[in-house]
Motif scaffolding. Structure first.
Motif, PDB file in Angstrom:
ATOM      1  N   GLN A   1     161.456  17.167  32.292  1.00 10.97           N
ATOM      2  CA  GLN A   1     160.908  16.069  31.505  1.00 10.97           C
ATOM      3  C   GLN A   1     160.183  16.571  30.259  1.00 10.97           C
ATOM      4  O   GLN A   1     160.312  15.984  29.176  1.00 10.97           O
ATOM      5  N   LEU A   2     159.447  17.664  30.389  1.00 12.96           N
ATOM      6  CA  LEU A   2     158.602  18.118  29.293  1.00 12.96           C
ATOM      7  C   LEU A   2     159.381  18.623  28.087  1.00 12.96           C
ATOM      8  O   LEU A   2     158.907  18.540  26.958  1.00 12.96           O
TER       9      LEU A   2
ATOM     10  N   ALA B   1     158.738  13.301  27.345  1.00 14.53           N
ATOM     11  CA  ALA B   1     157.437  13.977  27.344  1.00 14.53           C
ATOM     12  C   ALA B   1     156.331  13.098  26.771  1.00 14.53           C
ATOM     13  O   ALA B   1     155.152  13.384  26.979  1.00 14.53           O
TER      14      ALA B   1
ATOM     15  N   PHE C   1     154.208  11.624  29.910  1.00 11.83           N
ATOM     16  CA  PHE C   1     154.047  12.539  31.031  1.00 11.83           C
ATOM     17  C   PHE C   1     152.716  12.261  31.716  1.00 11.83           C
ATOM     18  O   PHE C   1     151.768  11.781  31.089  1.00 11.83           O
TER      19      PHE C   1
ATOM     20  N   ALA D   1     152.986  14.661  25.585  1.00 12.06           N
ATOM     21  CA  ALA D   1     153.208  16.109  25.563  1.00 12.06           C
ATOM     22  C   ALA D   1     154.397  16.478  24.679  1.00 12.06           C
ATOM     23  O   ALA D   1     154.929  17.582  24.783  1.00 12.06           O
ATOM     24  N   SER D   2     154.795  15.543  23.809  1.00 12.33           N
ATOM     25  CA  SER D   2     156.010  15.769  23.018  1.00 12.33           C
ATOM     26  C   SER D   2     155.800  16.698  21.826  1.00 12.33           C
ATOM     27  O   SER D   2     156.764  17.136  21.208  1.00 12.33           O
TER      28      SER D   2
END
Length: 560
Positions: free
Chosen positions: A422-423, A429, A432, A444-445
């Motif tokens: 996912q990250l 992200a 998250f 967290a992108s």
């Protein structure tokens, strides 16, 4: 009070080089001898501040803190001619989440205090408006002198150290007068504001307090005559922030913890208190102004990483024509052990001067390192990612995952790399969440992911496909000369005794070192300096290069 021996560069009272860093370093070594092997390069005015940070690290981790990396440096900022920012790069060895968070908080507070103190003397900085009449009347000579030293002001207020400025003015003007481009200071004060707008003088300096026809303050209005680049840069500066989490999610967490167990409720309340004090919007680290020089330097120091540096050079160029925020696709460096992958990533992070977090995934057995642990566990805690973004200082830290091919974990649910599915996808992200705090979704992108591995076949293909993979070869004999020189000069720059030794390696010693991989060269060079010092020599000889592994005896069976 100290006096600087360096001439200030045009447009700034201080220079980028820290003020008397050796004085600060020697003072800190007396109290914290364990910092001998680490780089601490700050001005003497920050000695007390850095001393408090090191004391906090000792209080949290013990008298001889288990660290894999520590570097404390400073950088000049544009908000005022005396304002600096302290950067702390630290890698903890097998540290609990609570201790890691405590260290992060101590570093954050150190950075905030550093922006308020004079790097030269350690006194608190004073905020002044150089265009305010009362300020100019109070210290007319100093304000005029400040203008001559700093050039055009970009802000209505600046931060200065009044005692240091007074000393500089007295040293430069022993007879008590100030000249600015041949015009006397008293004559300058009598000039009309309209006359000051002629020529190329900055608009905000020429008309600081008047209002325009619409009644708006001139300093806040848009100047139609301002260069397009200045207007564009101003817009960019206001846009380089990202919302990491939503304040409304904190209310949801508070509501949830009201029905939790006593232990869970206690942990949640402590977390909520910290979240309430944290700013949801974090700045995005920009690319270095000298990014071309940064890439050229990486090319010279790490010639076998040329393809990686070339990729970064294109990413920097792309950001340079946009909002100048540093961005990059996830990068994975693959190569045999000891060729310098980790060192390359460390020096890249240092050059970018952003927040850097190193995680040795090879030691992890579950995904809790990145994504935290489930709430129902009695020792549930947040992962490194949550702490880095929610409690960190920037929205786009550089996170290095070391040795990801050695990640353990028997089941898919507990695999340390499972969160990367996912990250490493920016769209996913953005929402998250940490397993211990599912109510707080965070963005967290913007993270800059870099990773290293020895064997690509040991990594799941879906994970590999999300990285831009670079195969790094062992340096050729010709390239090893640059690598050895880099290691040698880095020791001279960082070690307190570095100034004692010759700046160049002798050819016969260089030839011997080039026969070893970079990681081993680092160990051999560090040992060689000690052997040379014992002989009171300021240069290395081949006999100083002592390979202890050659003398190891590998026996099987009975020992005689």
């Amino acid at each position: 009070m100290h006096s600087t021996t360096q001439s200030p560069k045009p447009g700034a009272v201080w220079v980028d080089e820290p003020f008397e860093p050796d004085c600060a370093r020697n003072t800190l070594l007396v109290r914290f001898p364990w910092t001998l092997s680490w780089r601490i390069h700050v001005s003497s005015g920050y000695t007390g501040l850095v001393s408090q940070l090191l004391q906090n690290i000792e209080d949290i981790l013990g008298k001889n803190p288990p660290l894999d990396f520590l570097r404390i440096i400073e950088q000049e900022e544009e908000q005022g001619p005396t304002r600096r920012k302290i950067h702390v790069f630290i890698e903890l060895r097998q540290c609990s989440a609570a201790k890691s968070q405590a260290i992060r908080h101590a570093i954050h507070m150190t950075g905030k205090w550093a922006e308020r103190l004079c790097p030269r003397c350690g006194d608190k900085l004073m905020t002044v408006n150089p265009f305010d009449e009362d300020t100019c009347e109070m210290t007319p000579e100093l304000i005029a002198f400040l203008k001559t030293r700093s050039g055009p002001f970009r802000s209505r207020t600046i931060e200065i150290c009044l005692p240091c400025l007074q000393l500089e003015w007295e040293a430069s003007h022993p007879f008590g007068f100030v000249e600015e481009s041949g015009v006397d200071a008293s004559q300058e004060e009598d000039e009309d504001c309209d006359e000051a707008t002629d020529g190329d003088e900055p608009w905000d300096a020429a008309c600081p307090a008047e209002e325009n026809e619409s009644g708006e303050d001139c300093a806040d209005a848009i100047n139609d005559d301002a260069p397009p680049d200045e207007v564009q840069n101003s817009a960019v500066e206001q846009a380089v922030k990202a919302a990491i989490f939503k304040a409304a999610d904190i209310d949801l967490l508070e509501k949830t913890c009201s029905t939790a167990t006593r232990d869970q409720s206690s942990r949640a309340k402590a977390l909520i208190s910290s979240l309430r004090e944290t700013e949801p919007d974090k700045p995005l680290t920009p690319i270095p102004d000298d990014w071309r020089s940064v890439c050229d330097d990486l090319d010279a120091r790490f010639p076998n990483f040329k393809d990686v540096t070339e990729f970064l050079r294109s990413q920097f160029a792309l950001s340079d024509i946009g909002d100048r925020v540093i961005r990059s696709a996830p990068v994975l460096l693959v190569g045999e052990p000891g060729i310098g992958k980790t060192e390359y990533l460390h020096q890249l992070a240092e050059a970018v001067a952003g927040e850097f977090i190193a995680i040795n995934i090879g030691n992890s057995q579950t995904n809790s390192t990145l994504a935290g642990s489930e709430r129902y566990w009695s020792n549930s805690h947040q992962g490194r990612l949550f702490d880095a973004l929610v409690f960190g200082t920037v929205a786009n830290p550089i996170i290095m995952l070391d040795e990801i091919d050695k990640a353990g974990g028997q089941y898919d649910k507990y695999k340390p790399l499972s969160a990367l599915h996912q990250l490493l996808e920016p769209r996913q992200a953005r929402n998250f969440y940490d397993l211990s705090v599912p109510e707080i979704k965070f963005d967290a992108s913007h993270i800059l992911w870099v990773a290293s591995a020895n064997d690509l076949d040991m990594i799941e293909k879906p994970i590999v496909d999300r990285f831009t993979v670079f195969g790094v070869e062992k340096p050729t004999p010709a390239q090893m000369t640059a690598v050895v020189n880099n290691i040698y000069r880095r020791f001279l720059a960082e070690h307190p005794s570095g100034a004692y030794f010759d700046s160049e390696i002798r050819p016969d010693t260089m030839a011997l070192l080039c026969a070893h991989p970079p990681r081993k060269v680092r160990k051999l060079v560090e040992g060689a300096f000690g052997f040379a010092a014992r002989e009171a020599r300021n240069y290395l000889l081949p006999e100083d290069i002592r390979d202890s592994e050659k003398n190891k005896r590998h026996t099987i069976g009975f020992v005689r």
